[in-house]
Design an enzyme around this catalytic site. Structure first.
Site, PDB file in Angstrom:
ATOM      1  N   TYR A 329       0.813  -1.223   0.000  1.00 15.54           N
ATOM      2  CA  TYR A 329       0.000   0.000   0.000  1.00 15.54           C
ATOM      3  C   TYR A 329       0.843   1.269   0.000  1.00 15.54           C
ATOM      4  O   TYR A 329       0.329   2.334   0.347  1.00 15.54           O
ATOM      5  CB  TYR A 329      -0.864   0.125   1.257  1.00 15.54           C
ATOM      6  N   CYS A 356      15.008 -11.589  -1.914  1.00 14.20           N
ATOM      7  CA  CYS A 356      15.519 -11.441  -3.280  1.00 14.20           C
ATOM      8  C   CYS A 356      14.487 -10.826  -4.202  1.00 14.20           C
ATOM      9  O   CYS A 356      13.948 -11.487  -5.103  1.00 14.20           O
ATOM     10  CB  CYS A 356      15.983 -12.793  -3.802  1.00 14.20           C
ATOM     11  N   TYR A 385      -1.285  -5.981  10.547  1.00 14.93           N
ATOM     12  CA  TYR A 385      -1.124  -6.305   9.126  1.00 14.93           C
ATOM     13  C   TYR A 385       0.333  -6.494   8.716  1.00 14.93           C
ATOM     14  O   TYR A 385       0.670  -6.310   7.551  1.00 14.93           O
ATOM     15  CB  TYR A 385      -1.798  -5.242   8.227  1.00 14.93           C
TER      16      TYR A 385
HETATM   17  C1  LIG Z   1     -14.957  -5.762   7.085  1.00 16.02           C
HETATM   18  C2  LIG Z   1     -13.809  -5.236   7.838  1.00 16.02           C
HETATM   19  N1  LIG Z   1     -13.987  -4.893   9.121  1.00 16.02           N
HETATM   20  C3  LIG Z   1     -12.967  -4.417   9.868  1.00 16.02           C
HETATM   21  C4  LIG Z   1     -11.707  -4.240   9.327  1.00 16.02           C
HETATM   22  C5  LIG Z   1     -10.626  -3.724  10.207  1.00 16.02           C
HETATM   23  O1  LIG Z   1     -10.167  -2.524   9.743  1.00 16.02           O
HETATM   24  P1  LIG Z   1      -9.046  -1.732  10.561  1.00 16.02           P
HETATM   25  O2  LIG Z   1      -7.983  -2.703  10.870  1.00 16.02           O
HETATM   26  O3  LIG Z   1      -8.609  -0.682   9.635  1.00 16.02           O
HETATM   27  O4  LIG Z   1      -9.714  -1.183  11.786  1.00 16.02           O
HETATM   28  C6  LIG Z   1     -11.479  -4.568   7.987  1.00 16.02           C
HETATM   29  C7  LIG Z   1     -10.151  -4.357   7.399  1.00 16.02           C
HETATM   30  O5  LIG Z   1      -9.887  -4.464   6.267  1.00 16.02           O
HETATM   31  C8  LIG Z   1     -12.557  -5.089   7.220  1.00 16.02           C
HETATM   32  O6  LIG Z   1     -12.396  -5.425   5.946  1.00 16.02           O
END
Ligand SMILES: Cc1ncc(COP(=O)(O)O)c(C=O)c1O
Length: 427
Positions: A329, A356, A385
């Site tokens: 991202y 690599c 993440y």
């Molecule tokens: C449906 C849904 N809920 C909650 C989240 C959590 O989002 P965040 O980690 O940005 O709070 C996501 C993240 O992609 C999501 O797709």
């Protein structure tokens, strides 16, 4: 808040989190090392839960980082859970997470996953028409699964296109704009194996401008107004998703969990009153804003390569296999020297990984103090993440994970060994 709440520079001039010296942890446990601060997890979770009060429920979004030890902490803080696969549900079960506080989302759930979710007692958030058929098979005659419908409200938040999910052109949810959301609600209400308890939306992630959530609430309440008028249906719950952004650099100034919940609560209360609707219970599902600021990564610098007139590369002993976000991202991070985090930044270098791939760059043009091979480097705000997307690319074992509190560090995930790489291989 770039650092965990317990972060300080200790008497040795080293970075310290949870009362533990990060250099000591790195020497004892090796690098790359992921370290979570328990107090930060608890404080962030508690702030969400307190702001919600009795207006609804706060779920932790397991996709940000799920390990049994971590999930146990968020459960203790009174949160529910959002999972998107049988795997996350399995991890949650290992943590003893109460299934009745678990919501099962995902845009392509399998028949097996729907059956598991139903049997466990989760609320299932339906994301596509195919699920109606699969649920007829998963739920026995005479029974009903608790479901919500995921709707795409057509709102584009202020975030990277790759983490926007609420617009018309999205693989997630039923669109309001083209009438599919309304049709899905009608189908759920007519379905003999479903109890439609809520309408859900999630507009994206890493959002700083909460006006996107207010705009989404308006659109969603218009939908609810139409459902009440035409079908005499009012949902018990309104799932407003997650998405609160966090600071990845000192320049970032995101809203707080309290701001997030109060803004959405306020929009729900005002919007329902305006339309003469009964206010449904609010459900939000933050992930990043709980796990993200709680985690830091410690790497060791290795090879340093100068390309005169071009750049200096400082390579660390991890990279895209434990943190793919910069490449996925365009995420921006900061880096500090563990043994001297406040040293004046005098050079511009590029922090590269050891994979690599020429795209394996953690930070392009980081402004840092002089770095030598062997120095320990800390990247803050890596709790969400990063490990959740970690891979064994290039045959690299995944890092160890610690939870720190009050000067004690406990291993919550051991470092993978070379033999772990062969565990699933058949010879
Ligand atoms: C449906 C849904 N809920 C909650 C989240 C959590 O989002 P965040 O980690 O940005 O709070 C996501 C993240 O992609 C999501 O797709």
């Amino acid at each position: 808040m770039l650092f965990p709440v317990t972060y300080r520079v200790n008497a040795r001039g080293h970075m310290e989190v949870g009362g533990c010296d990060l250099a000591d942890l790195a020497h004892e446990h090796g690098t790359p090392l992921y370290i979570y601060d328990e107090d930060t997890v608890r404080q962030r979770a508690a702030e969400f839960v307190a702001a919600m009060g009795d207006a609804g429920e706060v779920l932790y979004s397991a996709k940000a980082f799920a390990s049994p030890a971590f999930l146990r902490i968020v459960a203790e803080e009174g949160m529910g859970l959002d999972v998107v696969s049988a795997g996350e549900l399995h991890i949650a079960a290992a943590a003893g997470f109460p299934a009745e506080r678990t919501y099962f989302l995902g845009n392509n759930k399998s028949a097996e996953e729907l059956e598991l979710a139903y049997r466990a007692g989760c609320t299932i958030v339906i994301d596509g028409a195919y699920e109606f058929e699969l649920l007829r098979r998963a739920v026995p005659p005479g029974s009903r699964a608790r479901v919500e419908i995921r709707v795409s409200p057509g709102v584009k938040p202020d975030t990277h296109d790759f983490i926007s999910t609420g617009q018309l052109d999205s693989k997630f949810g039923f669109s309001i704009e083209n009438g599919q959301a309304r049709a899905a609600v009608e189908q759920a209400l007519a379905h003999d194996r479903l109890e439609l308890v809520g309408i859900h939306s999630h507009i994206g992630s890493q959002i700083f401008d909460l006006r996107g959530h207010v705009a989404a609430m308006e659109v969603m309440l218009d939908l609810l107004g139409g459902l009440k008028r035409d079908l005499d249906y009012q949902p018990q719950c309104r799932g407003a998703g997650g998405g609160l952004g966090i600071a990845y650099t000192r320049a970032d100034d995101p809203p707080t969990p309290r701001d997030f919940v109060e803004t959405i609560r306020g929009a729900l209360a005002a919007g329902t009153a305006e339309r003469g609707l009964k206010a449904p219970r609010l459900v939000v599902e933050p992930g990043r804003s709980i796990a993200g600021p709680a985690g830091v990564t410690v790497y060791a610098a290795g090879s340093i390569k100068d390309i005169p007139g071009v750049r200096r590369y400082v390579a660390v002993d991890g990279g895209m296999g434990d943190n793919i976000r910069p490449k996925l991202y365009g995420a921006r991070y900061e880096v500090l020297k563990v043994a001297d985090p406040e040293a004046p930044a005098t050079e511009t270098v590029t922090i590269a990984g050891k994979y690599c791939e020429s795209t394996d760059i953690l930070i392009t043009d980081a402004v840092v103090p002089p770095i030598r091979s062997g120095d320990l480097l800390c990247v803050p705000a890596t709790g969400a993440y990063c490990l959740a997307m970690a891979s064994n690319y290039n045959g690299m074992p995944r890092p160890e994970v610690l939870m720190v509190k009050d000067g004690r560090a406990r291993v919550i995930r051991r470092r993978e060994t070379l033999d772990d790489l062969l565990l699933t291989e058949v010879f």
